[in-house]
Structures are given as C-alpha cells and as structure tokens.
Design an enzyme around this catalytic site. Structure first.
Site, PDB file in Angstrom:
ATOM      1  N   CYS A 271       0.833  -1.206   0.000  1.00 23.61           N
ATOM      2  CA  CYS A 271       0.000   0.000   0.000  1.00 23.61           C
ATOM      3  C   CYS A 271       0.864   1.251   0.000  1.00 23.61           C
ATOM      4  CB  CYS A 271      -0.918  -0.002   1.220  1.00 23.61           C
ATOM      5  SG  CYS A 271      -1.976   1.460   1.333  1.00 23.61           S
TER       6      CYS A 271
ATOM      7  N   CYS B 299      -0.749   6.129   7.145  1.00 23.88           N
ATOM      8  CA  CYS B 299      -2.162   5.927   7.439  1.00 23.88           C
ATOM      9  C   CYS B 299      -2.406   5.552   8.896  1.00 23.88           C
ATOM     10  CB  CYS B 299      -2.717   4.846   6.502  1.00 23.88           C
ATOM     11  SG  CYS B 299      -4.322   4.202   6.954  1.00 23.88           S
TER      12      CYS B 299
ATOM     13  N   CYS C 219      -2.837  -1.210   9.171  1.00 26.07           N
ATOM     14  CA  CYS C 219      -2.060  -2.263   8.473  1.00 26.07           C
ATOM     15  C   CYS C 219      -0.564  -2.117   8.743  1.00 26.07           C
ATOM     16  CB  CYS C 219      -2.328  -2.231   6.976  1.00 26.07           C
ATOM     17  SG  CYS C 219      -4.066  -2.363   6.527  1.00 26.07           S
TER      18      CYS C 219
ATOM     19  N   CYS D 139      -7.349   1.972  -0.992  1.00 23.46           N
ATOM     20  CA  CYS D 139      -7.297   1.193   0.239  1.00 23.46           C
ATOM     21  C   CYS D 139      -7.450  -0.278  -0.115  1.00 23.46           C
ATOM     22  CB  CYS D 139      -8.405   1.618   1.206  1.00 23.46           C
ATOM     23  SG  CYS D 139      -8.397   0.677   2.755  1.00 23.46           S
TER      24      CYS D 139
ATOM     25  N   GLN E 142     -19.154  -8.737  12.646  1.00 22.99           N
ATOM     26  CA  GLN E 142     -17.711  -8.913  12.505  1.00 22.99           C
ATOM     27  C   GLN E 142     -17.260  -8.441  11.124  1.00 22.99           C
ATOM     28  OE1 GLN E 142     -15.341  -9.744  14.525  1.00 22.99           O
ATOM     29  NE2 GLN E 142     -16.274 -10.814  16.248  1.00 22.99           N
TER      30      GLN E 142
ATOM     31  N   TYR F 234     -22.691 -10.620  26.141  1.00 22.22           N
ATOM     32  CA  TYR F 234     -22.221  -9.610  25.176  1.00 22.22           C
ATOM     33  C   TYR F 234     -22.590 -10.082  23.765  1.00 22.22           C
ATOM     34  CZ  TYR F 234     -19.398  -8.797  29.358  1.00 22.22           C
ATOM     35  OH  TYR F 234     -18.975  -8.609  30.659  1.00 22.22           O
TER      36      TYR F 234
ATOM     37  N   ASP G   6     -18.257 -13.012  24.903  1.00 22.46           N
ATOM     38  CA  ASP G   6     -17.455 -12.299  23.903  1.00 22.46           C
ATOM     39  C   ASP G   6     -17.447 -10.812  24.276  1.00 22.46           C
ATOM     40  OD1 ASP G   6     -16.107 -11.384  21.704  1.00 22.46           O
ATOM     41  OD2 ASP G   6     -17.614 -11.979  20.227  1.00 22.46           O
TER      42      ASP G   6
ATOM     43  N   CYS H  55     -11.115 -10.297  21.884  1.00 25.12           N
ATOM     44  CA  CYS H  55     -10.338  -9.520  20.929  1.00 25.12           C
ATOM     45  C   CYS H  55      -9.126  -8.892  21.597  1.00 25.12           C
ATOM     46  CB  CYS H  55     -11.193  -8.440  20.275  1.00 25.12           C
ATOM     47  SG  CYS H  55     -11.883  -7.245  21.457  1.00 25.12           S
TER      48      CYS H  55
END
Length: 476
Positions: free
Chosen positions: A76, A82, A85, A178, A302, A331, A401, A428
């Site tokens: 990229c 940015c 990533c 992107c 997701q 959750y 979650d 996460c």
C-alpha cells in the site's frame, strides 16, 4: 520565555529484536527498551528518539543499515502514514507466528494460566480486501506527508477523503487506494470525492470550526452481494443532497441500500442519528450456513465475514452442544453467535448492553424462524445476577465475547455462582482475557486455546478459550 527542550539523541546501528504491543517492534540499548514502528526483527537501523523515560523510549527509524531477511514489501502506498495495516512489511507467516506468541505470552505471563492444548492460529484465507465495512471522513485539512512538506510544493486544494491520522482529530489522510475492502469501495469513494470537488456547494467538513457540508461516508459489503452506502451531511440542503445521491445511485446500480444522515452534532458518530433511505432497503443481508442476518447501518457485525464464520465454528465446537443445553451468550451484540448455535442447543439467552443491538438480534431470530432464543438489553453486571439465573435456570454452557476491556468483576462472580460445565471465552484482547481467566482459574481449567486472525497486517488477534469446570478433587 519558554525553556528549550534538549533534543533527543539518535541511536545508531541498533538491531531490532522482537515485536511489541500496538504493532510496534522493540530493541534493547544498554538497559533501555526502545519501541519503534514500521520495522522488523532483524533490521539494523538508526533511531531518532521521540520520547524518553527512565526505563524505556520511543523513536522512529531514520536510516536502515540492513534489512531483516524475513521481510515483505508493503503493497500500500499509504503504509507508514495511514496508521493502519502496520505489519505489511512482515510476511503473513511471520505475522501469524507473532500473534500466536502474543496469545501464549499474555495467558502465561499475565494470567499465569496452565493450558492443556494450544492449537495453531487460524490464518485468514484473504489477507487483502477482507473487510466488509469502512468509514471515511471528508476534511478540508488534508494531512501532508513529510515528503510533500519537504518538496516545497504549494497545495491549493487541501480537501481530502480518507482516514484520521492517529492523534490528529481533525487531520485526514487522503486515501487513493485502500486494500482493506472490495475495490467497489475505492471506486465509490473516489467518485463521490470527484463529484464534490467539481460541483459548487459541497465544501468538505471542518471538524475544528464546525463548518462545511459533506462529512463522512460508510460503505458496507456482504458476501451475498448486497452493498450499503451511507453519506453523512452536516446540514440539510435538499437540492444538493439529492443531486449527489442521485449521481451515486446512477453511477453504481449495484448499491442495494443507499442511505443518508443529517448530522448537525459536533462529533461524527451517527449511532444516535436518524438514518434515512434514499433508495433500496434499509439493510443488507449477510449469510452464514444458511442463516440470514439483517445488517443495518448501526448494526455490529464482525468486519471479516469469512473469518467470522471460522471464529463462530470454533466457539460452537468448543461448546460441545448436544441439543439439550441451556446456553447463555454474554455480550451477544446482534445475536450472531446466539443464533448461530441455537440449532444445537435447547435454549439460548443473549444479553447485551446496546438496546438497538438486541432488537437486531430478535429480528434475526424471527427472520430465520428461530424460536429458542431470548434476548435482554442492559448493563451485563446489572442483568446477569443470581436472581436472573434463579429465574431462567443455571446455564450448561456460557459463551462470552466481551469488549476489549474484558468482563466486569461482578460478571465473573456471577459466572462462578452459575457454575456452567463449560465456558467458551471469545476475546479480541488476550491481555484482558488473561486477567479474567486468572479470576476463573480456581474453579475452571483451560482445556483448549484457539487463536484466530481476523485482521491481517495488524497486530490484533482474536482468541477462543475453552474452560471446563474442575472436579471437586482437582479443586481440592
């Protein structure tokens, strides 16, 4: 007169040794740890320090003496500016290895957890164009890169459409391409940008001064082919608004849901705003194992659809459902996991803080003719109480979650009171997951750990843990 700060030194010929938190890497210089972004273990670099404390420092690489053997060429053009990533310079196999290590380190060092089986991380089949949702900001304060500033070039137009620069709430990097979402996203964004620049009356928003017309853009794609576009304006100008929406609808007939918002607030969030349909439906449809999920502009789903399916399959497998179990889904969000496992359970009860999400969950159950789910909205620690469990029954399995902050202590205490046979903990944030697992450790043993990569080229990793109730003998 303000005292001038002493300039921080440059560290020369430093070898990068490992990865660190937030997508950075680290080096050790004497007794000091130095955190540096956009470098790889094995690189030998000169580091300009930008911050220095007693035991650690932060800096940026200003020269490379040697590149690591294990390196990839970033694909990229916006890499390094940015803010997203950040691991493009690492081969994907290395990214997976570091994410697996991150999970294990967190569970063992923070949680002091004994794990019976740690499974190899599940990589994402698609490492580019994998996201189903992106949000872009229109700004009249385009961020200029160091190269642009040093070029001495004069920039008459400072309008840009893209992502906020980290730490700069009113600065936006103008994104040309992107690689995160299907290329239709790039084409729609660039077409809207070009239209606004070539037609009068479409000033890009000034977030600091609260003026302008066009604010933000949301694009959602689905594996079914559905496509949602939501354009946010600062104030109503019916003639110009309809002209732009008509142009977008004509140029992109594949859009199945074209919506707009008039947001006169100071901030860009639209969760509390009325979203109006200009053309098509007020939602898109996502599909998973024959189940259809209605996804509206405010719905949580997701962002990596294909990998979400793999994540949910792991959670369902760990739950070991036979059809007789009462399952609590904590959750639950829009009830995706609850509805996904409902066919294998006797009953599923989902709890979520956001009332709109619970309404989505109920809609999705009805949409799929699922009749063995119940959903409740409210703060988890207030809803999930001993009285709630006494009323609805002790769960055989709890699937949880939570958000990045993990579970509240009161929620963990109630889980321990409920004493389900199994807990499936989807996280996460392995660091807060490790903290919560340590609080459950007296009553539950960690049987399996399954990391899942939802976000290639970032340091983020999901992790699924199976806990089983210890026998009285083991607890003793």
């Amino acid at each position: 007169m303000a005292r001038k700060r002493k300039p921080l030194p440059v560290l020369e010929g430093v070898t990068i040794t490992d990865v660190a938190a937030e997508g950075k890497a680290l080096a050790r210089v004497n007794d000091m740890v130095v955190f540096v972004p956009y470098v790889a273990p094995g690189d030998i670099v000169d580091i300009q320090l930008t911050r220095k404390k007693h035991s650690y420092a932060e800096g940026k690489a200003i020269a490379f003496h040697k590149y690591a053997e294990e390196r990839a060429v970033p694909f990229c053009e916006h890499f390094g500016v940015c803010g997203g990533c950040k691991w493009q310079h690492l081969p994907y196999e290395a990214q997976l290895r570091y994410k697996q290590k991150q999970v294990i380190d967190n569970l063992t060092r923070i949680g002091k957890i004994q794990m019976e089986e740690v499974l190899p991380i599940l990589g994402s089949e698609h490492t580019q164009f994998y996201r189903n949702k992106l949000e872009f900001t229109f700004s009249n304060k385009k961020w200029l890169t160091e190269e642009q500033v040093q070029s001495g070039e004069s920039f008459d137009c400072m309008n840009g459409v893209g992502f906020h620069i980290p730490g700069m709430f009113d600065k936006v990097l103008d994104i040309h391409k992107c690689w995160l979402q299907d290329d239709i996203s790039n084409r729609i964004r660039l077409a809207i940008k070009d239209y606004c620049l070539t037609h009068e009356g479409y000033p890009f928003f000034d977030l600091r001064n609260q003026e302008g017309f066009i604010r933000t853009l949301m694009i959602r794609t689905a594996s079914t082919g559905d496509l949602m576009v939501v354009i946010v304006f600062f104030h109503e100008d019916k003639e110009r608004r309809e002209a732009l929406l008509s142009y977008v609808a004509e140029q992109f007939p594949e859009i199945t849901s074209l919506q707009y918002v008039i947001n006169e607030k100071c901030n860009d969030t639209i969760t509390d705003q009325e979203i109006l349909v200009y053309k098509g439906k007020d939602h898109i449809i996502e599909e998973m194992e024959g189940l259809k999920f209605k996804v509206g502009p405010k719905s949580f789903y997701q962002t990596n659809s294909a990998q979400a399916y793999n994540l949910y399959k792991v959670a369902r497998s760990f739950a070991q459902l036979t059809g007789n179990e009462l399952v609590y889904d904590l959750y639950t969000g829009t009830g995706t996991i609850a509805n996904f496992v409902s066919r294998q359970a006797r009953k599923v009860i989902g709890i979520e803080y956001v009332p709109e999400a619970i309404e989505d969950a109920k809609v999705n159950s009805a949409f799929n003719h699922i009749e063995n789910t119940l959903f409740y909205a409210g703060d988890m620690k207030d809803i999930l109480t001993q009285d709630f469990i006494n009323e609805h029954g002790r769960p055989d399995v709890i699937i949880t979650d939570p958000p990045r902050a993990g579970m509240h202590d009161d929620v963990i205490k109630t889980i321990l009171f409920a004493r389900p046979q199994r807990i499936v903990y989807v996280s996460c944030n392995p660091a807060t997951q490790a903290r919560d697992l340590s609080l459950l450790d007296g009553a539950y043993a960690v049987k399996k750990v399954q990391p899942v990569d939802m976000f290639p080229h970032t340091h983020h990793v999901e992790n699924v843990v199976l806990l089983e109730l210890r026998t009285e003998t083991n607890q003793a």
